[in-house]
Design a protein around this motif. Structure first.
Motif, mmCIF file in Angstrom:
data_model
loop_
_atom_site.group_PDB
_atom_site.id
_atom_site.type_symbol
_atom_site.label_atom_id
_atom_site.label_comp_id
_atom_site.label_asym_id
_atom_site.label_seq_id
_atom_site.Cartn_x
_atom_site.Cartn_y
_atom_site.Cartn_z
ATOM 1 N N PRO A 63 -8.583 5.396 0.551
ATOM 2 C CA PRO A 63 -7.143 5.165 0.398
ATOM 3 C C PRO A 63 -6.349 6.428 0.085
ATOM 4 O O PRO A 63 -5.239 6.602 0.588
ATOM 5 C CB PRO A 63 -7.076 4.159 -0.766
ATOM 6 C CG PRO A 63 -8.384 3.446 -0.731
ATOM 7 C CD PRO A 63 -9.378 4.484 -0.300
ATOM 8 N N PRO B 211 0.804 -1.235 0.000
ATOM 9 C CA PRO B 211 0.000 0.000 0.000
ATOM 10 C C PRO B 211 0.827 1.270 0.000
ATOM 11 O O PRO B 211 0.491 2.226 -0.698
ATOM 12 C CB PRO B 211 -0.824 -0.137 1.287
ATOM 13 C CG PRO B 211 -0.869 -1.599 1.575
ATOM 14 C CD PRO B 211 0.447 -2.135 1.097
ATOM 15 N N ARG C 175 -2.925 -2.298 -7.609
ATOM 16 C CA ARG C 175 -2.091 -3.245 -6.862
ATOM 17 C C ARG C 175 -1.528 -4.324 -7.782
ATOM 18 O O ARG C 175 -0.338 -4.659 -7.730
ATOM 19 C CB ARG C 175 -2.920 -3.879 -5.735
ATOM 20 C CG ARG C 175 -2.148 -4.810 -4.806
ATOM 21 C CD ARG C 175 -1.157 -4.065 -3.936
ATOM 22 N NE ARG C 175 -1.771 -2.939 -3.264
ATOM 23 C CZ ARG C 175 -2.484 -3.037 -2.134
ATOM 24 N NH1 ARG C 175 -2.666 -4.193 -1.558
ATOM 25 N NH2 ARG C 175 -2.993 -1.949 -1.580
ATOM 26 N N TYR D 85 -0.157 0.345 8.567
ATOM 27 C CA TYR D 85 -1.225 0.713 7.641
ATOM 28 C C TYR D 85 -2.591 0.529 8.289
ATOM 29 O O TYR D 85 -3.487 1.366 8.144
ATOM 30 C CB TYR D 85 -1.126 -0.121 6.368
ATOM 31 C CG TYR D 85 -1.755 0.546 5.162
ATOM 32 C CD1 TYR D 85 -1.087 1.552 4.479
ATOM 33 C CD2 TYR D 85 -3.015 0.174 4.717
ATOM 34 C CE1 TYR D 85 -1.655 2.171 3.378
ATOM 35 C CE2 TYR D 85 -3.591 0.797 3.619
ATOM 36 C CZ TYR D 85 -2.903 1.789 2.948
ATOM 37 O OH TYR D 85 -3.482 2.405 1.865
#
Length: 519
Positions: A350, A90, A157, A433
């Protein structure tokens, strides 16, 4: 000749701001080994991967060592082999949003061949063929010409996995690789991992979910508060007790709840009519109609790239609706600043986490969530957890002026609500995270908003935290707030769900009361 890296950590410690993050780490990763890295949020998983990769330096103790064996030579530091280690996670992904690296998918994967952050030269015909093979292996061929920042979070991703593989790494580090992937992309990622069975490329996969364990995994390492509590063969790891929610929370039934006549008759907080949204001259949403009223909990679902994040950011105000459509917000009329609405909305997404980790505190002209900082990166003071939550009072990330007594009181209450008081003075960039995601919940709730917009809010959080946050959403709904939440996983639907909106390729597939037996 040894074609893959063997990595050996001995007596490694890591301290940050006087806090012990990792203690007494002894670990060997050898060619042919495929490791699962498990542990709760804040256990130290990401920091351990960064230590292996060489982007974080251990705290000197006089006993610690990192050794990398490759091509018949032993290197005492990761400096000589850092380009042979690929990291996907991430934080790496968030850099593209933070720095506005909006190149095509082909160009992004090409940087893996050249081992650069951004494209520096034109790709050759041979290189483009190589890139095409890696994209095909992950079922990403249709995205080749797309701009990276127009992709869904899950699609990004997998593109970064293709980028890592294009560089032919000698060690692959995967931090929450499967988080945020829809069913098809998750299967594509697991299929690639399972094709590594019996191969010499060593990899480490950090995960919070038992169902994300690939069949090709051979070993497991479990961290608890920075200490190794298990290291060895996967079959003896008993990972179920580390990767499942307590009290069966994740497996419970999601019966739809009727919030009563009031939620059906009160004026909507937001209303979309025949709305279309274009990004990068491409229609991402087409003909969307939706009304969200107080007390309703909407689940937004559909495959990666369906338009879920775009819809949430449109409701918030980051994207405009094309001519021919309408977007109405409660109490917002001509001449009323959009910020007046945004201060009554809690947002978890995000891109906010990317901004929060960019490390800026109180400053002049603190940016709104829709405007990433462009200048003076790294020259601004660290943003603390307390400051991040306080800035939620003003729909910003970072403070323009010093907080007043009401700001501080509201932030302390929100931190207490989510069990985060002990983290108040920590720098956001020092959090795991999952911890940072929990702080974003507190920021979203600091003004007791009438509407919560949540984009994959449980991605990257451990099982106990998922249970806590789902219970918090149920509590919020009982207080009469409206919720719109995007998620891929049925097990992440809160009990308070009343409606669902299913998207496919930017269009509505279903919109209405939640379906009890929807698959």
């Amino acid at each position: 000749m040894q074609h893959y890296l063997q990595t050996r950590l001995r007596h490694v410690e890591l301290r940050r701001s006087g806090r012990m993050i990792l203690k007494g780490i002894d670990w060997i990763i050898s060619p042919g080994e495929h490791w699962v890295l498990a542990g709760a949020n804040g256990a130290g998983k990401t920091q351990l991967l960064k230590l292996v990769a060489g982007s974080v330096w251990p705290t000197p103790t006089g006993r610690e060592s990192r050794r990398y064996r490759w091509q018949g030579r032993t290197h005492e530091t990761p400096f000589e082999v850092s380009e042979e280690i690929a990291y996907v996670g991430p934080e790496r992904q968030d850099r593209y949003e933070r720095y506005d690296w909006n190149h095509t998918v082909e160009e992004i994967v090409g940087t893996g061949l050249h081992r650069t952050d951004i494209p520096l030269r034109t790709l050759s015909v041979r290189e483009r063929r190589t890139i095409a093979r890696h994209l095909e292996a992950l079922a990403l061929t249709t995205l080749t010409a797309r701009r990276f920042l127009t992709l869904s979070y899950g699609e990004r991703r997998l593109v970064l996995l293709a980028r890592a593989l294009a560089g032919r790494p000698k060690l692959l580090l995967l931090d929450e690789l499967l988080s945020g992937l829809d069913g098809a992309n998750r299967l594509a990622a697991l299929d690639w991992l399972n094709r590594t069975r019996g191969k010499q490329l060593p990899w480490v996969l950090a995960t919070h979910r038992l169902e994300d364990l690939p069949a090709s995994a051979t070993h497991a390492l479990v961290l608890r508060r920075g200490h190794i509590v298990y290291r060895g063969a996967l079959p003896r790891a008993s990972l179920a007790k580390w990767l499942t929610a307590s009290r069966g929370r994740a497996a419970r039934a999601h019966a739809p709840r009727d919030r009563g006549a009031a939620s059906r008759t009160r004026a909507p907080l937001v209303c979309l009519r025949n709305a279309s949204v274009f990004l990068d001259e491409r229609a991402v949403l087409e003909g969307i109609s939706l009304q969200v009223a107080p007390g309703q909990c909407w689940i937004l679902h559909g495959p990666n790239g369906a338009g879920k994040s775009t819809l949430l950011r449109t409701l918030y105000g980051d994207h405009g609706v094309a001519i021919g459509g309408q977007l109405q917000r409660a109490r917002i009329r001509s001449g009323v600043p959009l910020a007046a609405f945004q201060r009554r909305v809690g947002l978890v997404a995000p891109h906010l986490q990317s901004l929060a980790s960019a490390s800026f505190g109180r400053q002049q002209g603190a940016p709104s969530p829709s405007m990433p900082p462009r200048a003076a990166r790294g020259e601004l003071p660290d943003l603390t957890v307390q400051e991040l939550v306080e800035s939620g009072r003003y729909a910003s990330v970072g403070l323009i002026d010093a907080p007043n007594a009401l700001d501080r009181r509201a932030a302390r209450a929100a931190l207490a609500e989510f069990g985060l008081t002990r983290l108040a003075n920590r720098a956001v960039r020092e959090l795991s995270y999952g911890q940072a995601r929990r702080v974003l919940f507190a920021r979203a709730w600091v003004n007791r908003p009438a509407l919560l917009l949540l984009d994959e809010p449980l991605a990257g959080v451990d099982a106990p935290t998922r249970g806590v946050l789902l219970a918090a959403l149920d509590k919020v709904a009982r207080r009469g707030a409206a919720i719109v939440m995007a998620t891929h996983l049925r097990g992440e639907w809160p009990r308070c769900v009343t409606h669902e909106l299913e998207l496919g390729r930017g269009r509505v597939r279903y919109c209405g009361p939640v379906r009890e037996h929807h698959g």
